[in-house]
Design a protein around this motif. Sequence first.
Motif, PDB file in Angstrom:
ATOM      1  N   ARG A  34      -7.865  -5.758  10.375  1.00 38.29           N
ATOM      2  CA  ARG A  34      -8.585  -6.267   9.213  1.00 38.29           C
ATOM      3  C   ARG A  34      -7.958  -5.806   7.901  1.00 38.29           C
ATOM      4  O   ARG A  34      -7.765  -6.583   6.975  1.00 38.29           O
ATOM      5  CB  ARG A  34     -10.039  -5.790   9.287  1.00 38.29           C
ATOM      6  CG  ARG A  34     -11.006  -6.660   8.494  1.00 38.29           C
ATOM      7  CD  ARG A  34     -12.443  -6.156   8.607  1.00 38.29           C
ATOM      8  NE  ARG A  34     -12.781  -5.744   9.967  1.00 38.29           N
ATOM      9  CZ  ARG A  34     -13.277  -4.543  10.302  1.00 38.29           C
ATOM     10  NH1 ARG A  34     -13.470  -3.632   9.365  1.00 38.29           N
ATOM     11  NH2 ARG A  34     -13.572  -4.245  11.548  1.00 38.29           N
ATOM     12  N   PHE A  88       1.781  -8.700  13.492  1.00 38.79           N
ATOM     13  CA  PHE A  88       2.543  -9.466  12.519  1.00 38.79           C
ATOM     14  C   PHE A  88       2.397  -8.883  11.117  1.00 38.79           C
ATOM     15  O   PHE A  88       3.320  -8.963  10.322  1.00 38.79           O
ATOM     16  CB  PHE A  88       2.156 -10.944  12.571  1.00 38.79           C
ATOM     17  CG  PHE A  88       2.869 -11.629  13.690  1.00 38.79           C
ATOM     18  CD1 PHE A  88       4.111 -12.207  13.471  1.00 38.79           C
ATOM     19  CD2 PHE A  88       2.367 -11.588  14.969  1.00 38.79           C
ATOM     20  CE1 PHE A  88       4.804 -12.781  14.515  1.00 38.79           C
ATOM     21  CE2 PHE A  88       3.061 -12.155  16.013  1.00 38.79           C
ATOM     22  CZ  PHE A  88       4.287 -12.757  15.799  1.00 38.79           C
ATOM     23  N   GLY A  89       1.248  -8.303  10.848  1.00 39.44           N
ATOM     24  CA  GLY A  89       1.067  -7.699   9.536  1.00 39.44           C
ATOM     25  C   GLY A  89       1.959  -6.491   9.330  1.00 39.44           C
ATOM     26  O   GLY A  89       2.437  -6.233   8.237  1.00 39.44           O
ATOM     27  N   SER A 119       0.823  -1.224   0.000  1.00 38.88           N
ATOM     28  CA  SER A 119       0.000   0.000   0.000  1.00 38.88           C
ATOM     29  C   SER A 119       0.845   1.257   0.000  1.00 38.88           C
ATOM     30  O   SER A 119       0.462   2.271  -0.567  1.00 38.88           O
ATOM     31  CB  SER A 119      -0.902   0.043   1.222  1.00 38.88           C
ATOM     32  OG  SER A 119      -1.507  -1.195   1.427  1.00 38.88           O
ATOM     33  N   GLU A 120       1.953   1.207   0.668  1.00 36.02           N
ATOM     34  CA  GLU A 120       2.785   2.402   0.784  1.00 36.02           C
ATOM     35  C   GLU A 120       3.703   2.594  -0.423  1.00 36.02           C
ATOM     36  O   GLU A 120       4.377   3.603  -0.529  1.00 36.02           O
ATOM     37  CB  GLU A 120       3.636   2.336   2.053  1.00 36.02           C
ATOM     38  CG  GLU A 120       2.843   2.304   3.343  1.00 36.02           C
ATOM     39  CD  GLU A 120       2.384   3.694   3.776  1.00 36.02           C
ATOM     40  OE1 GLU A 120       3.212   4.461   4.254  1.00 36.02           O
ATOM     41  OE2 GLU A 120       1.176   3.995   3.609  1.00 36.02           O
ATOM     42  N   PHE A 122       5.269 -12.216   3.796  1.00 31.22           N
ATOM     43  CA  PHE A 122       4.841 -12.235   5.194  1.00 31.22           C
ATOM     44  C   PHE A 122       4.229 -10.906   5.617  1.00 31.22           C
ATOM     45  O   PHE A 122       3.327 -10.871   6.444  1.00 31.22           O
ATOM     46  CB  PHE A 122       5.990 -12.654   6.106  1.00 31.22           C
ATOM     47  CG  PHE A 122       6.122 -14.132   6.121  1.00 31.22           C
ATOM     48  CD1 PHE A 122       5.434 -14.884   7.054  1.00 31.22           C
ATOM     49  CD2 PHE A 122       6.867 -14.783   5.147  1.00 31.22           C
ATOM     50  CE1 PHE A 122       5.504 -16.266   7.031  1.00 31.22           C
ATOM     51  CE2 PHE A 122       6.936 -16.165   5.114  1.00 31.22           C
ATOM     52  CZ  PHE A 122       6.265 -16.911   6.052  1.00 31.22           C
ATOM     53  N   GLY A 123       4.713  -9.843   5.019  1.00 29.32           N
ATOM     54  CA  GLY A 123       4.139  -8.545   5.356  1.00 29.32           C
ATOM     55  C   GLY A 123       2.703  -8.394   4.871  1.00 29.32           C
ATOM     56  O   GLY A 123       1.892  -7.745   5.514  1.00 29.32           O
ATOM     57  N   GLU A 124       2.395  -9.018   3.748  1.00 30.79           N
ATOM     58  CA  GLU A 124       1.057  -8.832   3.179  1.00 30.79           C
ATOM     59  C   GLU A 124       0.113  -9.992   3.470  1.00 30.79           C
ATOM     60  O   GLU A 124      -1.083  -9.896   3.210  1.00 30.79           O
ATOM     61  CB  GLU A 124       1.153  -8.636   1.665  1.00 30.79           C
ATOM     62  CG  GLU A 124       2.044  -7.490   1.219  1.00 30.79           C
ATOM     63  CD  GLU A 124       1.595  -6.128   1.726  1.00 30.79           C
ATOM     64  OE1 GLU A 124       0.404  -5.997   2.088  1.00 30.79           O
ATOM     65  OE2 GLU A 124       2.436  -5.200   1.805  1.00 30.79           O
ATOM     66  N   ALA A 125       0.667 -11.079   4.002  1.00 32.06           N
ATOM     67  CA  ALA A 125      -0.148 -12.301   4.137  1.00 32.06           C
ATOM     68  C   ALA A 125      -1.420 -12.085   4.949  1.00 32.06           C
ATOM     69  O   ALA A 125      -2.476 -12.642   4.631  1.00 32.06           O
ATOM     70  CB  ALA A 125       0.685 -13.419   4.763  1.00 32.06           C
ATOM     71  N   GLN A 126      -1.333 -11.263   5.984  1.00 33.03           N
ATOM     72  CA  GLN A 126      -2.523 -11.081   6.815  1.00 33.03           C
ATOM     73  C   GLN A 126      -3.575 -10.251   6.101  1.00 33.03           C
ATOM     74  O   GLN A 126      -4.765 -10.320   6.415  1.00 33.03           O
ATOM     75  CB  GLN A 126      -2.157 -10.383   8.148  1.00 33.03           C
ATOM     76  CG  GLN A 126      -1.070 -11.090   8.958  1.00 33.03           C
ATOM     77  CD  GLN A 126      -1.399 -12.552   9.246  1.00 33.03           C
ATOM     78  OE1 GLN A 126      -2.545 -12.893   9.491  1.00 33.03           O
ATOM     79  NE2 GLN A 126      -0.392 -13.412   9.186  1.00 33.03           N
ATOM     80  N   ARG A 127      -3.160  -9.441   5.148  1.00 33.65           N
ATOM     81  CA  ARG A 127      -4.073  -8.490   4.544  1.00 33.65           C
ATOM     82  C   ARG A 127      -4.613  -8.936   3.182  1.00 33.65           C
ATOM     83  O   ARG A 127      -5.724  -8.586   2.802  1.00 33.65           O
ATOM     84  CB  ARG A 127      -3.343  -7.148   4.373  1.00 33.65           C
ATOM     85  CG  ARG A 127      -4.226  -5.933   4.333  1.00 33.65           C
ATOM     86  CD  ARG A 127      -3.416  -4.677   4.245  1.00 33.65           C
ATOM     87  NE  ARG A 127      -2.665  -4.590   3.010  1.00 33.65           N
ATOM     88  CZ  ARG A 127      -3.202  -4.391   1.804  1.00 33.65           C
ATOM     89  NH1 ARG A 127      -4.498  -4.273   1.674  1.00 33.65           N
ATOM     90  NH2 ARG A 127      -2.451  -4.311   0.729  1.00 33.65           N
ATOM     91  N   SER A 180      -2.069   0.989   6.636  1.00 38.23           N
ATOM     92  CA  SER A 180      -2.111   1.935   5.521  1.00 38.23           C
ATOM     93  C   SER A 180      -3.466   1.962   4.834  1.00 38.23           C
ATOM     94  O   SER A 180      -3.898   3.004   4.354  1.00 38.23           O
ATOM     95  CB  SER A 180      -1.060   1.590   4.471  1.00 38.23           C
ATOM     96  OG  SER A 180       0.163   1.299   5.074  1.00 38.23           O
ATOM     97  N   GLU A 181      -4.106   0.833   4.754  1.00 36.13           N
ATOM     98  CA  GLU A 181      -5.378   0.766   4.046  1.00 36.13           C
ATOM     99  C   GLU A 181      -6.541   1.180   4.935  1.00 36.13           C
ATOM    100  O   GLU A 181      -7.672   1.294   4.458  1.00 36.13           O
ATOM    101  CB  GLU A 181      -5.618  -0.647   3.525  1.00 36.13           C
ATOM    102  CG  GLU A 181      -4.614  -1.111   2.504  1.00 36.13           C
ATOM    103  CD  GLU A 181      -4.922  -0.577   1.113  1.00 36.13           C
ATOM    104  OE1 GLU A 181      -5.862  -1.046   0.478  1.00 36.13           O
ATOM    105  OE2 GLU A 181      -4.178   0.358   0.681  1.00 36.13           O
TER     106      GLU A 181
END
Lengths: 196, 196, 196, 196
Positions: free
Chosen positions: B28, B113-114, A32-33, A113-118, B32-33
Motif C-alpha cells: 500500500r 513492481f513498486g 522517500s529515500e 515507474f518506481g513511484e507509480a504504485q505508491r 520506505s513509507e
Amino acid sequence: MKPKTSRQQQALETKSKLIDAALRTFSRKGFSESTTKDIAKEAGVTDGLIYHYFQSKEELLWAILDKYTLLHSIRQALAAMDKQAPLEHNLTAYFQALIRNLHEQQDLIVMCFGEAQRIPEIRARVEDIIREGVELLYAFVAPQVHLAPQELLVAIRNVQTSMVFYFLMTARFAEDGTQSTEYIRISVKQFLKIVT
Amino acid sequence: MKPKTSRQQQALETKSKLIDAALRTFSRKGFSESTTKDIAKEAGVTDGLIYHYFQSKEELLWAILDKYTLLHSIRQALAAMDKQAPLEHNLTAYFQALIRNLHEQQDLIVMCFGEAQRIPEIRARVEDIIREGVELLYAFVAPQVHLAPQELLVAIRNVQTSMVFYFLMTARFAEDGTQSTEYIRISVKQFLKIVT
Amino acid sequence: MKPKTSRQQQALETKSKLIDAALRTFSRKGFSESTTKDIAKEAGVTDGLIYHYFQSKEELLWAILDKYTLLHSIRQALAAMDKQAPLEHNLTAYFQALIRNLHEQQDLIVMCFGEAQRIPEIRARVEDIIREGVELLYAFVAPQVHLAPQELLVAIRNVQTSMVFYFLMTARFAEDGTQSTEYIRISVKQFLKIVT
Amino acid sequence: MKPKTSRQQQALETKSKLIDAALRTFSRKGFSESTTKDIAKEAGVTDGLIYHYFQSKEELLWAILDKYTLLHSIRQALAAMDKQAPLEHNLTAYFQALIRNLHEQQDLIVMCFGEAQRIPEIRARVEDIIREGVELLYAFVAPQVHLAPQELLVAIRNVQTSMVFYFLMTARFAEDGTQSTEYIRISVKQFLKIVT
DNA sequence: AATGAATGAGTATTCATTCAT
DNA sequence: TATGAATGAATACTCATTCAT
C-alpha cells in the motif's frame, strides 16, 4: 517575453538545476529515500535553498513532471515519417525512436515507474503517457491496416508496454544496443503479423 | 514432522501474521513509507514484537519473498491442461489463470513492481519470475507451433509482460472481470496470429 | 541446616550461575551496556528466568556484592603470617597475596572500579574495602614500626591504592607475573624506607 | 587566522557548548546512561542539533578528548619551578598543582576513570596521561636524587596514581582543601624518604 | 523451575522545514 | 539569492520486564 536580468536568469538556472538534481536523485533512490540534503548536494547548493524555490520536497516532484514530458520526441519521430514508406520501415524507425527516447529520459522513466504504485498522481501521469502514446501510434497506423479499432488498440498498447517493460528490465542495463535492435526487429515483425 | 505444541504453533502464526501485515503495508505505502508501527498495528501486535521474530524491517521483506512465490498457481494451470485441446482454448485458460493469480497475489505483485527499480534483490526476483514464466509457457507452446525459438520467446515474453502491465495499470482497479475477459480474448487471438 | 531437596539445590545453583554470569558480563561491558539477554545467555538459561530469582537487573548487582567480598583471602594471608619473620618478607608475601587476589577476583574489581563513579553504592563498597584493607595491614604493621599513626595510614593507603591501580592498568593485561614480582619488590623496599 | 563572521563564531560556540555539556553529562551519569536528549538539554539546544555538529554520540566523546588535555597545567607548574629551591618545596607545589588541576578538570577525570575499563580508547588515553605525567616529573626529579631509574619511576608512578585515587575517592567530595594539604604534606615527606 | 512470547517505554538518529544573517 | 544553524517530530530498533504455558 520580457528580457531577464542576469539575476533572474541565474535564479531560473538554479531552479532548473534543482529540478534536475531531484530527478536524478529520485530515480536512483526513490522519492522517500531521497533526502533534501541529497538533492541539494547533487545540485551543488546548500540545504535551505530548495525552500527558496519550492514549498516542499513533494513540490519538486510536480516540478519535474511539469518540466519534462516523455512524448515530445515520439511526436517528432512520428511527424518525420514518410507515409509512403512501407509500414515495416516506419514501425522500426518508430520503435527505435521510442527506445532511444527511453534511454534519454531514463531517469524520468525509472522514477515514474518506481513511484507509480505508491503515488496516485504519478500513476495517472504514467497512464496519460501510455494512452497518448497509444493514440499517436494508432492515428498513424490505423489508416494503413484493416483491423477492428479495439483490436488495433490492444495490439498497439501491448507492443508499447512490453517494450517499456523490456527497457526497464533489460535494455537499460545493456552496454550496446545490439540486443535492442534484434528485439525491435522481431517485435515489429510480430506486430505486422497481427495487424495485417 | 515434529508435532508443535500450541505455544510453538501460535508463535508461527504470529510470525506469519507479521509477514502478511508487512506485505499488505509495503504494497500500500511502499517499503520506505511503511513504518514498523504501521506493520505491528496491521498485525495487531505491539511494535517491539517484530524484532522478536525479525532482525530488521528489511528482513521482513526477505521473509515475504521466502514465503510467497508467484508461479505456483501458474504451474498448476499448465499442469491441468489437456494437451489435446485446441491451443486457443488452452491459452485462454492460461491467461485467465494468470490474471486470477495476479489478483490473488495483488499485494505481492504491486510491492515487487513498486520496489524493483530501487531494490536490486527485488528486481532480480522479478526477472526470475518473468524468466521462469516465459520458460513454462514456452515448454508448453513450442511443440505445437512452428516458429523460430527466439521469436517464440519474444512473443511469449511480450504477451506476458504486457498482461502484467495491463493488470497493474488497469485490471486491478476494475470492479468486474468483464474487461479482462475481452482483453484476454483479443490477446490470445493476436498471439495465435504470431505463432501460427 | 535443613537438608536441601535436589530441587532446592538446583534452584540455588541456577541462582548462583546467574550471579556469576552477571558479574562476568558487567565486568566486560559495564552494567548499563549489559542486557539481561546477555546475562541469561552467559548463564545458559532463557531470558525470563532472571526474574524468577531477582526482582530486577539492578538486584543482580547487589547479589554480586552480597556473594563476593574482596578481603577474604587478604585476611587469610595476614593470618598465615609469622610475626617473627622479617617485615620485608611478610610484606612481600602480603602484596603477592594481594595481587593474586586481584587476579582471582578480576571481574569483581574491574566491575567495581568501572561503576564506582556512577553508582554511589558501588563507590561506598569500594571505599569500605579500601578502608578495611588499610586497617588490616595497619594492625599488622603498626606494632613493628615507629611512625605516627596518621603517617602510617597514608603510607599504607598509598601503597595499596597504587597497587590496585597498577593491577587495573597494567598487571591484568600482562601474560606472566614477572613484571609484578619486580614491581612488588620495589614497592616493598620503598614502603620499608618510609616506615622504618 | 581567518577572521570569523559572527555566524561562524556562534556555530563554534554552540559546538563547544555541546562538547562541554556532553562532558558534564558523561561525568555525572556515565556515557551509556547519558542520553542525547540529556546532553542537548544541558547545552540548551534541541535534540537534533547534536547531529549537525557530530556524527554520533560517540563522536562527542572523541571531541571531548580532543578539546581537553589534563597535562597542560601540570606542565605549567613544572615550568614555573625554581630548580634552586629545595626539592620538598617544589614537590609540594607540584602536588598542589596536581590536585588543583584534578579539581578543575574534575568532570574529565571522573568520566575517563569511569569509562576506562569499558572503552579501550579511554583506557589508552588514561595510560598516556599517566605515562606522560610520570615522565614529566621524572625529568624534573631525576637530576636531583640518587636512585636507580627504575625505582624512581615506580616511586613517581605510585605517588601520582595514589594521589589521583585519593582525589577520586576522597578529595573531590571534601568541601575545603584542608585535608588535601595535610595529605600532600605527608605524601611529599614519604616520597622524599624514598628518593633521598 | 523454566520457557520464550509479548509488551511498551525509551534511545540514537534522521530529516523536512524554518529562519536569522 | 544564498547559507547553514536550528528545530522538533518521526522512526527503526532495544531492552527491562511481565506472564501464560
